[in-house]
Design a protein around this motif. Structure first.
Motif, PDB file in Angstrom:
ATOM      1  N   ALA A  39       0.829  -1.218   0.000  1.00 47.14           N
ATOM      2  CA  ALA A  39       0.000   0.000   0.000  1.00 47.14           C
ATOM      3  C   ALA A  39       0.858   1.261   0.000  1.00 47.14           C
ATOM      4  N   VAL A  40       1.865   1.301   0.880  1.00 44.26           N
ATOM      5  CA  VAL A  40       2.716   2.494   0.916  1.00 44.26           C
ATOM      6  C   VAL A  40       3.620   2.538  -0.303  1.00 44.26           C
ATOM      7  N   GLY A  41       3.972   1.364  -0.843  1.00 46.13           N
ATOM      8  CA  GLY A  41       4.784   1.327  -2.058  1.00 46.13           C
ATOM      9  C   GLY A  41       4.055   1.909  -3.252  1.00 46.13           C
ATOM     10  N   VAL A  42       2.776   1.573  -3.392  1.00 39.35           N
ATOM     11  CA  VAL A  42       1.969   2.129  -4.484  1.00 39.35           C
ATOM     12  C   VAL A  42       1.912   3.649  -4.364  1.00 39.35           C
ATOM     13  N   THR A  43       1.638   4.133  -3.161  1.00 34.88           N
ATOM     14  CA  THR A  43       1.560   5.581  -2.936  1.00 34.88           C
ATOM     15  C   THR A  43       2.889   6.260  -3.264  1.00 34.88           C
ATOM     16  N   ALA A  44       3.993   5.628  -2.863  1.00 33.49           N
ATOM     17  CA  ALA A  44       5.306   6.212  -3.109  1.00 33.49           C
ATOM     18  C   ALA A  44       5.626   6.277  -4.599  1.00 33.49           C
ATOM     19  N   ILE A  45       5.279   5.226  -5.340  1.00 36.12           N
ATOM     20  CA  ILE A  45       5.556   5.232  -6.785  1.00 36.12           C
ATOM     21  C   ILE A  45       4.695   6.266  -7.490  1.00 36.12           C
ATOM     22  N   MET A  46       3.454   6.438  -7.047  1.00 36.72           N
ATOM     23  CA  MET A  46       2.606   7.478  -7.626  1.00 36.72           C
ATOM     24  C   MET A  46       3.215   8.865  -7.374  1.00 36.72           C
TER      25      MET A  46
END
Length: 237
Positions: A39-46
């Motif tokens: 979840a935090v990885g998706v947010t970070a890549i965005m």
């Protein structure tokens, strides 16, 4: 007059396409262990996309793996995927995408994925075997000339979950190794790679083992490392 209008429209389309932002697809389907850090990885890549002029789509839907859909993306990122995430038809479509020059980024558990699909194993570069408890370890940056490692220190001490591999592909361009003397539970010996890249079957592939912890995705050094790998997979010079 009609010919002039047509020419103007064609030139306009060409000029618009020249300024179109590239786009990546983050795929995070899990059929085994599900990492909370996805979840935090998706947010970070965005966020990386917004800051670096590329668009980011995200999905856990394997039905998105058709060539007609994938061809709009400069790279596809497998973010801690696990298990058998694509069926035979979807695998064939993804192979077609890579062979047409597509890019691939594997993050952390991407090596814990698709054990029965040898083509994917060669793409991602290794298959997961085991890991000890999460702990501090020392990483050695062995290539500072690559975009994903150019800003990292020679020795990088960090806390994460460190994978052992049961198989590692030959002819990878290894970027980072881990010092097994700096932690307990390593099982690949003195040559224990943690990140690499290579050209494969017409496309580009980058993998980083790092990224199990939530904290990774707020660490500037890790985010710079990941961004560099994404840029390489996208074909950004």
């Amino acid at each position: 007059m009609k010919h002039k209008i047509l020419i103007i429209n064609i030139l306009l389309l060409i000029s618009l396409s020249a300024f179109a932002k590239p786009k990546v697809l983050v795929f995070s389907k899990t059929m085994g262990f599900h990492h909370a850090s996805i979840a935090v990885g998706v947010t970070a890549i965005m966020k990386l996309g917004k800051e670096n002029n590329f668009d980011v789509d995200t999905t856990t839907d394997s039905k998105k793996f058709t060539y007609d859909n994938l061809k709009q993306y400069a790279a596809v990122i497998f973010l801690s995927t696990t298990g058998d995430v694509l069926n035979d038809a979807q695998q064939a479509e993804f192979e077609k995408y890579i062979r047409a020059g597509g890019g691939f980024v594997g993050v952390h558990a991407a090596t814990d994925t698709e054990y029965d699909w040898a083509w994917y194993g060669n793409l991602v570069g290794a298959y997961f075997k085991s890991h000890p408890a999460q702990q501090m370890a020392t990483l050695h940056i062995i290539d500072h000339n690559f975009v994903a490692t150019k800003n990292l220190p020679d020795e990088w001490k960090r806390f994460d979950e460190w994978y052992n591999y049961k198989w590692i592909a030959p002819n990878l361009h290894v970027l980072i190794t881990i010092d097994e003397k700096s932690y307990t539970g390593g099982a690949n010996g003195d040559n224990h790679p943690m990140s690499w890249y290579h050209e494969y079957d017409g496309g580009r592939a980058f993998y980083t083992e790092l990224g199990h912890t939530d904290e990774s995705y707020s660490d500037p050094l890790y985010l710079g490392h990941l961004l560099g790998g994404i840029k390489y997979a996208m074909g950004v010079k």
